[in-house]
Design a protein around this motif. Structure first.
Motif, PDB file in Angstrom:
ATOM      1  N   ALA A  30      21.395   6.991  46.502  1.00  0.00           N
ATOM      2  CA  ALA A  30      22.319   5.975  47.010  1.00  0.00           C
ATOM      3  C   ALA A  30      21.594   4.955  47.885  1.00  0.00           C
ATOM      4  CB  ALA A  30      23.449   6.650  47.789  1.00  0.00           C
ATOM      5  N   GLU A  31      20.629   5.427  48.693  1.00  0.00           N
ATOM      6  CA  GLU A  31      19.914   4.480  49.555  1.00  0.00           C
ATOM      7  C   GLU A  31      19.152   3.442  48.722  1.00  0.00           C
ATOM      8  OE1 GLU A  31      17.396   6.045  52.668  1.00  0.00           O
ATOM      9  OE2 GLU A  31      16.374   4.105  52.874  1.00  0.00           O
ATOM     10  N   GLU A  91      28.312  13.604  42.668  1.00  0.00           N
ATOM     11  CA  GLU A  91      27.714  13.510  43.977  1.00  0.00           C
ATOM     12  C   GLU A  91      28.182  12.246  44.688  1.00  0.00           C
ATOM     13  OE1 GLU A  91      23.388  15.249  45.162  1.00  0.00           O
ATOM     14  OE2 GLU A  91      23.612  14.154  43.303  1.00  0.00           O
ATOM     15  N   HIS A  92      28.563  12.392  45.955  1.00  0.00           N
ATOM     16  CA  HIS A  92      28.910  11.243  46.776  1.00  0.00           C
ATOM     17  C   HIS A  92      27.889  11.128  47.901  1.00  0.00           C
ATOM     18  CE1 HIS A  92      32.838  11.920  44.858  1.00  0.00           C
ATOM     19  NE2 HIS A  92      33.081  10.651  45.101  1.00  0.00           N
ATOM     20  N   PHE A 116      29.133   5.803  48.158  1.00  0.00           N
ATOM     21  CA  PHE A 116      28.564   5.683  46.816  1.00  0.00           C
ATOM     22  C   PHE A 116      28.898   6.941  46.033  1.00  0.00           C
ATOM     23  CE2 PHE A 116      26.142   3.070  49.628  1.00  0.00           C
ATOM     24  CZ  PHE A 116      25.831   1.933  48.898  1.00  0.00           C
ATOM     25  N   VAL A 117      28.989   6.801  44.720  1.00  0.00           N
ATOM     26  CA  VAL A 117      29.223   7.967  43.863  1.00  0.00           C
ATOM     27  C   VAL A 117      28.269   7.881  42.676  1.00  0.00           C
ATOM     28  CG1 VAL A 117      31.105   6.823  42.572  1.00  0.00           C
ATOM     29  CG2 VAL A 117      30.981   9.335  42.625  1.00  0.00           C
ATOM     30  N   ILE A 126      31.167   2.173  46.064  1.00  0.00           N
ATOM     31  CA  ILE A 126      32.630   2.184  46.077  1.00  0.00           C
ATOM     32  C   ILE A 126      33.066   1.081  47.026  1.00  0.00           C
ATOM     33  CG2 ILE A 126      34.711   3.533  46.532  1.00  0.00           C
ATOM     34  CD1 ILE A 126      33.074   6.083  46.120  1.00  0.00           C
ATOM     35  N   ASP A 127      33.636   0.025  46.488  1.00  0.00           N
ATOM     36  CA  ASP A 127      34.008  -1.124  47.311  1.00  0.00           C
ATOM     37  C   ASP A 127      35.308  -0.834  48.051  1.00  0.00           C
ATOM     38  OD1 ASP A 127      34.845  -3.555  48.368  1.00  0.00           O
ATOM     39  OD2 ASP A 127      33.929  -4.701  46.738  1.00  0.00           O
ATOM     40  N   PRO A 128      35.244  -0.724  49.387  1.00  0.00           N
ATOM     41  CA  PRO A 128      36.438  -0.333  50.140  1.00  0.00           C
ATOM     42  C   PRO A 128      37.506  -1.425  50.160  1.00  0.00           C
ATOM     43  CG  PRO A 128      34.672  -0.917  51.649  1.00  0.00           C
ATOM     44  CD  PRO A 128      34.096  -1.004  50.248  1.00  0.00           C
TER      45      PRO A 128
END
Ligand code: ZN
Ligand code: ZN
Length: 157
Positions: A30-31, A91-92, A116-117, A126-128
Motif C-alpha cells: 500500500a505504501e 488485505e487492507h 487501501f485494499v 479507497i476514496d473516502p
C-alpha cells in the motif's frame, strides 16, 4: 526524463521507483501505491490516479477537477509516516502521510490516513469522499467475496 529523481521523495530514480508502477507493474504494498499516486499527481498522470482508485468508485471521480488540481499545484513533497498492514483477506492497509503543495491560495500541508485494499494482486486506494453504495450484508464493492460489513465498510471512516 529517464534520469529524473522520483518525485515521491525516495531519492531513487523515477524509473526504478514509482515509474515502474505508472508503467503497469503492480505496486507490492500500500505504501508503494500511495507514493506512486503522489508522484502521479506531480507528473499529471490522471489515468493512473483513476485506475488505482477502487474500481467501483472510479466512475464517480471528477477527472477534470483532479486534472486541474494536479496541474495548478506546485508539489512540494511527501512524507510517509507509517503504513499499517491490517491483514485479513482481502488485505487492507492504512498509510499515514503528509503531502505539501503550493497553489494560488498559498502553501498547504495535508496529513491523511488513507485506506487501501488489495484485490487480485493489485492495491487500490479507497476514496473516502466517494460513498460505497452497499448494504451491510451485500457483497463488498471491492470485489472480495466477503460481506461489506466484514470488508471495506470498516475502512470508510
Ligand atoms: Zn517514487
Ligand atoms: Zn471490500
Amino acid at each position: 526524463m529517464s534520469s529524473a529523481i522520483c518525485p515521491c521523495g525516495s531519492g531513487n530514480l523515477l524509473t526504478g521507483c514509482c515509474g515502474r508502477y505508472h508503467a503497469g507493474q503492480a505496486a507490492p504494498c500500500a505504501e508503494a501505491l500511495m507514493r506512486s499516486r503522489y508522484s502521479a499527481y506531480v507528473l499529471g498522470l490522471i489515468d493512473y490516479l483513476l485506475d488505482t482508485t477502487l474500481p467501483v468508485q472510479k466512475s464517480s471521480l471528477d477527472r477534470e477537477s483532479i486534472s486541474q488540481w494536479s496541474a495548478q499545484s506546485t508539489w512540494l513533497g511527501l512524507e510517509v509516516e507509517h503504513a499499517e498492514l491490517l491483514g485479513g483477506k482481502p488485505e487492507h492497509a492504512f498509510v499515514t502521510f503528509t503531502a505539501r503543495w503550493h497553489d494560488a491560495a498559498g502553501e498547504h500541508s495535508h496529513r491523511e490516513r488513507s485506506a487501501f485494499v488489495q484485490n487480485q494482486g493489485r492495491w487500490y486506494f479507497i476514496d473516502p469522499t466517494v460513498q460505497l453504495k452497499a448494504g451491510r450484508n451485500d457483497a463488498c464493492p471491492c470485489g472480495s467475496e466477503l460481506k461489506f460489513k466484514k470488508c471495506c465498510s470498516a475502512y470508510m471512516a
